[in-house]
Design an enzyme around this catalytic site. Structure first.
Site, PDB file in Angstrom:
ATOM      1  N   LYS A  13       1.038  -0.970   0.112  1.00 48.55           N
ATOM      2  CA  LYS A  13       0.008  -0.106   0.089  1.00 48.55           C
ATOM      3  C   LYS A  13       1.065   1.304  -0.059  1.00 48.55           C
ATOM      4  CE  LYS A  13       0.805   1.640   4.322  1.00 48.55           C
ATOM      5  NZ  LYS A  13       1.474   2.971   4.408  1.00 48.55           N
ATOM      6  N   ASP A 148      -2.362  -0.620   9.553  1.00 50.63           N
ATOM      7  CA  ASP A 148      -2.457  -0.654   8.236  1.00 50.63           C
ATOM      8  C   ASP A 148      -3.216  -2.189   7.487  1.00 50.63           C
ATOM      9  OD1 ASP A 148      -1.110   1.625   7.639  1.00 50.63           O
ATOM     10  OD2 ASP A 148       0.756   0.378   7.692  1.00 50.63           O
TER      11      ASP A 148
HETATM   12  O1  C5P Z   1      -0.345  -0.128  14.061  1.00 53.08           O
HETATM   13  P1  C5P Z   1       1.098  -0.433  13.905  1.00 53.08           P
HETATM   14  O2  C5P Z   1       1.388  -1.611  14.601  1.00 53.08           O
HETATM   15  O3  C5P Z   1       1.399  -0.660  12.360  1.00 53.08           O
HETATM   16  O4  C5P Z   1       1.917   0.836  14.077  1.00 53.08           O
HETATM   17  C1  C5P Z   1       3.327   0.624  14.414  1.00 53.08           C
HETATM   18  C2  C5P Z   1       3.896   2.065  15.286  1.00 53.08           C
HETATM   19  O5  C5P Z   1       3.697   3.036  14.488  1.00 53.08           O
HETATM   20  C3  C5P Z   1       3.168   2.191  16.499  1.00 53.08           C
HETATM   21  O6  C5P Z   1       3.701   1.466  17.574  1.00 53.08           O
HETATM   22  C4  C5P Z   1       3.189   3.583  16.842  1.00 53.08           C
HETATM   23  O7  C5P Z   1       4.502   3.971  17.182  1.00 53.08           O
HETATM   24  C5  C5P Z   1       3.337   4.296  15.293  1.00 53.08           C
HETATM   25  N1  C5P Z   1       1.967   4.589  14.766  1.00 53.08           N
HETATM   26  C6  C5P Z   1       1.529   5.977  15.250  1.00 53.08           C
HETATM   27  N2  C5P Z   1       0.253   5.901  14.847  1.00 53.08           N
HETATM   28  C7  C5P Z   1      -0.381   5.592  14.249  1.00 53.08           C
HETATM   29  C8  C5P Z   1       0.019   4.372  13.508  1.00 53.08           C
HETATM   30  C9  C5P Z   1       1.126   3.894  13.878  1.00 53.08           C
HETATM   31  O8  C5P Z   1       1.859   6.528  16.229  1.00 53.08           O
HETATM   32  N3  C5P Z   1      -1.580   6.024  13.459  1.00 53.08           N
END
Ligand code: C5P
Length: 314
Positions: A13, A148
């Site tokens: 993506k 995602d």
């Molecule tokens: O949701 P995901 O595991 O992909 O997110 C990885 C990291 O990216 C989170 O631990 C956070 O530090 C950051 N993140 C964030 N805000 C989001 C998505 C991700 O701060 N909307």
């Protein structure tokens, strides 16, 4: 159980717009984003087995560095394994799986390859076990795995809200052509968000924010690349470039090569360049190579998500 094995494809993506607001109390950042699924797709195959195992391969080693994938020695770190185990716990199935991931999506590049694998594993295990969860329940489980992951179930294009996990499909009027400039050294998503917090706190930059302009969805539906180009924005560009200054130079080199718009992919470090056609994209790859930026590739989107790419294998 109807099939002996199930294979599911899930896409890379990009975010046509990645508007980021100040951190929430849980540490995540509110997003107003528009996702587009690109036609690089990982394939995840699951089979019933007597213990959990994971094998990761690639047919495109020039694009995918398998060294970056959490794999067999740290099984529980792999998001596809976690996805299948989450589903098993959720529906009360006690059936280990042999999971094979054939990777086509660059690793740690801001293209959500790990999220694609999680989405594909969720759908594959659901089909293999015949648990038959509906789309809404799979989207909910996907959101628990990562911000995602729900989009990788849908594919196509979608509005993303919340922390990115609340997805609403959007109509797309054309195939969009991109030059993609991967980077062999990945960039950590949490580190880029931490840089965003720091720079925002210092008043160093003004993010575009979470409100998605209506004109973006209209341009996407109309299929006109020149109309879409002005809407491409990523609030993580300055934070990512604060960690990797060469990213700003690469984006500027793309702009100078005559692309419609340069764009950082997600939290980087992959750089994207919107082109008007496949021929335009091929020409931009040559111009970038002439200017010393090797390794650029052409990719297009949209492409379907994991929910629409399920094969039962004998
Ligand atoms: O949701 P995901 O595991 O992909 O997110 C990885 C990291 O990216 C989170 O631990 C956070 O530090 C950051 N993140 C964030 N805000 C989001 C998505 C991700 O701060 N909307």
């Amino acid at each position: 159980m109807s099939a002996r094995a199930v294979r599911v494809h899930a896409p890379a993506k990009i975010n046509l717009r990645l508007g980021v607001g100040p951190a929430r109390e849980d540490g995540f950042h509110p997003l107003g984003t528009v996702y587009l699924a690109l036609d690089w797709r990982d394939a995840v195959t699951v089979r019933a087995a007597d213990h959990w195992s994971l094998e990761v391969t690639t047919d495109v080693p020039e694009r995918v560095d398998l060294a970056g994938v959490p794999a067999a020695d740290d099984l529980a770190d792999n998001l596809a394994v976690r996805a299948a185990r989450l589903l098993a716990a959720h529906v009360g199935v006690d059936q280990p799986l042999a999971i094979h991931i054939d990777k086509a999506i660059p690793v740690a590049g801001g293209l959500a390859g790990g999220s694609a694998d999680a989405a594909a594993a969720l759908v594959a295990a659901d089909r293999l076990w015949g648990t038959g969860l509906g789309r809404a329940e799979l989207l909910e489980l996907a959101g628990r795995l990562g911000s995602d992951v729900p989009f990788a179930l849908l594919g196509g294009a979608a509005l993303g809200e919340g922390r990115g996990e609340v997805v609403t499909p959007l109509p797309v009027g054309a195939t969009w052509w991109w030059v993609v400039l991967p980077d062999p050294d990945g960039l950590s998503t949490p580190a880029v968000y931490a840089a965003y917090d720091r720079l925002l706190g210092e008043g160093y930059f003004s993010p575009a924010g979470t409100a998605v302009p209506a004109g973006l969805a209209a341009a996407l539906a109309a299929g006109d690349p020149a109309a879409l180009a002005p809407y491409l924005v990523n609030d993580l560009t300055i934070p990512a470039a604060s960690l990797r200054p060469e990213l700003a130079d690469r984006l500027a080199a793309g702009a100078a090569a005559g692309v419609l718009a340069p764009l950082l992919s997600g939290s980087g470090p992959t750089c994207l360049f919107l082109c008007g056609s496949a021929q335009h994209a091929d020409a931009v790859v040559r111009v970038l190579a002439d200017r010393g930026l090797d390794g650029a590739l052409v990719c297009s989107g949209p492409t379907p998500g994991a929910l629409d790419a399920v094969e039962e294998l004998a």
